[in-house]
Design a protein around this motif. Structure first.
Motif, PDB file in Angstrom:
ATOM      1  N   PHE A  62      25.257   6.107  11.166  1.00  0.00           N
ATOM      2  CA  PHE A  62      25.218   7.581  12.277  1.00  0.00           C
ATOM      3  C   PHE A  62      24.387   7.276  13.029  1.00  0.00           C
ATOM      4  O   PHE A  62      22.526   6.891  12.918  1.00  0.00           O
ATOM      5  CB  PHE A  62      25.484   8.566  11.368  1.00  0.00           C
ATOM      6  N   PRO A  63      24.331   5.949  14.445  1.00  0.00           N
ATOM      7  CA  PRO A  63      23.470   5.878  15.286  1.00  0.00           C
ATOM      8  C   PRO A  63      22.444   7.114  15.687  1.00  0.00           C
ATOM      9  O   PRO A  63      23.301   8.588  15.884  1.00  0.00           O
ATOM     10  CB  PRO A  63      23.440   5.766  16.545  1.00  0.00           C
ATOM     11  N   LYS A  98      21.590   7.966  18.247  1.00  0.00           N
ATOM     12  CA  LYS A  98      21.461   9.234  19.561  1.00  0.00           C
ATOM     13  C   LYS A  98      22.556   9.778  19.547  1.00  0.00           C
ATOM     14  O   LYS A  98      22.072  10.810  20.258  1.00  0.00           O
ATOM     15  CB  LYS A  98      21.520   8.507  20.512  1.00  0.00           C
ATOM     16  N   ASN A  99      23.714  10.066  18.521  1.00  0.00           N
ATOM     17  CA  ASN A  99      24.453  10.906  18.795  1.00  0.00           C
ATOM     18  C   ASN A  99      24.439  11.712  17.696  1.00  0.00           C
ATOM     19  O   ASN A  99      25.609  12.611  17.128  1.00  0.00           O
ATOM     20  CB  ASN A  99      26.150   9.409  18.257  1.00  0.00           C
ATOM     21  N   ILE A 147      30.061   1.237  11.056  1.00  0.00           N
ATOM     22  CA  ILE A 147      28.824   1.533  12.200  1.00  0.00           C
ATOM     23  C   ILE A 147      29.801   3.001  13.044  1.00  0.00           C
ATOM     24  O   ILE A 147      30.608   2.971  13.791  1.00  0.00           O
ATOM     25  CB  ILE A 147      28.450   0.920  13.645  1.00  0.00           C
ATOM     26  N   LEU A 206      30.755   5.238  15.857  1.00  0.00           N
ATOM     27  CA  LEU A 206      29.992   5.290  17.586  1.00  0.00           C
ATOM     28  C   LEU A 206      31.417   6.236  18.367  1.00  0.00           C
ATOM     29  O   LEU A 206      31.996   6.784  17.477  1.00  0.00           O
ATOM     30  CB  LEU A 206      29.907   3.890  18.084  1.00  0.00           C
ATOM     31  N   PRO A 207      30.728   6.527  19.922  1.00  0.00           N
ATOM     32  CA  PRO A 207      31.493   7.714  19.779  1.00  0.00           C
ATOM     33  C   PRO A 207      33.321   7.267  20.056  1.00  0.00           C
ATOM     34  O   PRO A 207      33.167   5.600  20.051  1.00  0.00           O
ATOM     35  CB  PRO A 207      31.169   7.951  21.258  1.00  0.00           C
ATOM     36  N   LYS A 208      33.866   7.771  20.175  1.00  0.00           N
ATOM     37  CA  LYS A 208      35.485   7.370  20.277  1.00  0.00           C
ATOM     38  C   LYS A 208      35.428   7.030  22.213  1.00  0.00           C
ATOM     39  O   LYS A 208      36.258   5.676  22.089  1.00  0.00           O
ATOM     40  CB  LYS A 208      36.423   8.949  19.909  1.00  0.00           C
ATOM     41  N   GLU A 226      33.458   4.835  23.092  1.00  0.00           N
ATOM     42  CA  GLU A 226      32.966   3.887  23.551  1.00  0.00           C
ATOM     43  C   GLU A 226      33.594   2.195  22.927  1.00  0.00           C
ATOM     44  O   GLU A 226      34.011   1.053  23.226  1.00  0.00           O
ATOM     45  CB  GLU A 226      31.445   3.297  22.453  1.00  0.00           C
ATOM     46  N   GLU A 227      34.340   2.136  21.590  1.00  0.00           N
ATOM     47  CA  GLU A 227      35.513   1.602  20.265  1.00  0.00           C
ATOM     48  C   GLU A 227      36.541   2.068  20.961  1.00  0.00           C
ATOM     49  O   GLU A 227      37.122   3.412  20.597  1.00  0.00           O
ATOM     50  CB  GLU A 227      34.143   1.417  19.639  1.00  0.00           C
ATOM     51  N   LEU A 265      36.284   2.243  15.971  1.00  0.00           N
ATOM     52  CA  LEU A 265      35.099   1.975  15.155  1.00  0.00           C
ATOM     53  C   LEU A 265      34.794   0.029  14.175  1.00  0.00           C
ATOM     54  O   LEU A 265      35.212  -0.424  14.044  1.00  0.00           O
ATOM     55  CB  LEU A 265      34.868   2.903  13.513  1.00  0.00           C
ATOM     56  N   ARG A 266      33.586  -0.058  14.681  1.00  0.00           N
ATOM     57  CA  ARG A 266      32.856  -2.089  13.993  1.00  0.00           C
ATOM     58  C   ARG A 266      32.429  -1.754  12.717  1.00  0.00           C
ATOM     59  O   ARG A 266      31.498  -0.070  11.894  1.00  0.00           O
ATOM     60  CB  ARG A 266      32.214  -2.109  15.575  1.00  0.00           C
TER      61      ARG A 266
END
Length: 416
Positions: free
Chosen positions: A270-271, A273-274, A326, A328-330, A332-333, A336-337
């Protein structure tokens, strides 16, 4: 008629004989006095008495220059008519020549290579345009050879691992200006993988370097490939004279599907920043179907194969691999990667190197250690394997995952 010929040869025959002799003598003198001129293109130039510390660009080992002379030659018709460029040689004495040597060829510079050509009596004059011969200091230097990444393609079942040795030197002697320029530019050596057939690779035996090297093979580089281009040499393609080039090889991996002995753990990153909207308290990894949980450890419930890596690499990392997702917000991708990650990669790399070092010592004379250059090659190979590893769910089908948010779950499914 017979009376006519009888009188022709019998009457006053003494006078007629004298007249014939005089006519022949006159013809001979006239023939010898006729002067003809001919231009000869490509007459060889030989340099003599060159100081041992000097050289001339284009000077062949036999003392002949690669450049040739164009001469205008005048002389008796008899000699000029049969004269060819190969019948003559220009001799230039470099014993006291300046570095910038202005040359004009004259008769005294010529020697005859044809025993039927009498230069003394047959040639009257020789002329040529002036030209400059530059004498340079003769030096010897070691020129670095950069071994480039090979071009071409390999059979599908093989992968390039590296070339050894990577750094070579060529000992070059020649004009100072040219050699110094070459030291700055260096030399290049590039191999073409298209020149290696699958049959040749299949015939190669695996080097006996230990249990986990059975899929690594060495291709000895033929001597005919070990050449570099040196432009100022008379024969520009020169055989590499570095002793290290005698034992030069390309290393290949015979690609095989290596079964991974256990299931791979799965983790979600979980990055930070989010973290207000995407964090472990909001989204949980769904343990249903492809993802299972054992003693609190989620894992990928699928027998997998590793591809495009060596058996030794897999033996080293097999207990320190996981699938990382990873989060990431929905927006952005689309999905999920994910990737395969290795825990403590530096420690794993050191273990890999330690094994190869031990194998090297066991199979080398006097139990010597590998060079720093070879060790660095092994380290680069380990890092390359971490990048090239592919996971397959069968020998025909690569593992592909679709990972998405579903309400408060992160759902992992196989791509159909």
């Amino acid at each position: 008629m017979s009376t006519f010929f009888s009188q022709l040869f019998s009457e006053n025959w003494q006078r007629k004989l004298i007249a014939l002799v005089l006519a022949l003598i006159t013809w001979w003198f006239i023939n010898q006095s006729i002067i003809e001129t001919k231009t000869l293109v490509g007459v060889p130039i030989r340099i003599v008495n060159l100081p041992i510390n000097k050289t001339i660009e284009g000077l062949l080992p036999n003392g002949i220059l690669s450049r040739r002379a164009t001469l205008t030659v005048s002389g008796s018709k008899k000699v000029i008519e049969i004269l060819e460029p190969g019948d003559l040689e220009v001799i230039l004495d470099a014993g006291n020549a300046p570095n910038e040597w202005l040359v004009q060829v004259g008769k005294l510079n010529l020697v005859s290579l044809n025993p039927n050509i009498d230069l003394t009596n047959g040639i009257k004059s020789v002329s040529s345009q002036e030209f400059v011969i530059k004498l340079s200091k003769l030096i010897t230097a070691k020129i670095p050879i950069k071994v480039e990444t090979p071009v071409g393609h390999l059979p599908h079942s093989y992968m390039l691992m590296g070339i050894w040795p990577l750094h070579l030197e060529q000992t070059v002697s020649g004009p100072e200006e040219q050699v110094e320029k070459l030291k700055i530019e260096g030399l290049e050596l590039t191999f073409n993988l298209n020149d290696i057939s699958k049959a040749e690779l299949n015939r190669l035996n695996t080097p006996k370097k230990g249990t986990y090297s059975t899929d690594v093979i060495d291709f000895p580089i033929p001597d005919s490939w070990k050449k570099v281009y040196i432009p100022f040499m008379n024969h520009p393609w020169q055989q590499i004279n570095d002793p290290k080039a005698e034992n030069m090889w390309i290393e290949f991996l015979r690609k095989t599907f290596i079964p991974i002995e256990h299931f791979l753990p799965v983790d979600v990153f979980f990055p930070f920043k989010n973290n207000d909207t995407i964090n472990p308290d909001i989204y949980k990894l769904s343990s249903d179907g492809l993802i299972q949980d054992k003693n609190g450890i989620p894992y990928l419930n699928r027998q997998l194969f590793a591809y495009e890596v060596s058996q030794l690499f897999m033996e080293t990392v097999k207990d320190f691999m996981q699938v990382s997702i990873i989060a990431l917000p929905k927006n952005e991708e689309k999905h999920l990667r994910w990737s395969v990650e290795f825990m403590q990669p530096q420690t794993l790399e050191n273990r890999y190197i330690a094994y190869l070092e031990n194998q090297f010592r066991e199979h080398s004379s006097q139990n010597r250690s590998p060079s720093k250059e070879l060790e660095e090659t092994w380290r680069n190979r380990f890092r390359q394997f971490m990048q090239t590893l592919r996971l397959y769910k069968s020998r025909r089908q690569q593992l592909e995952l679709n990972i998405d948010y579903d309400n408060e779950n992160i759902v992992v499914e196989e791509k159909q």
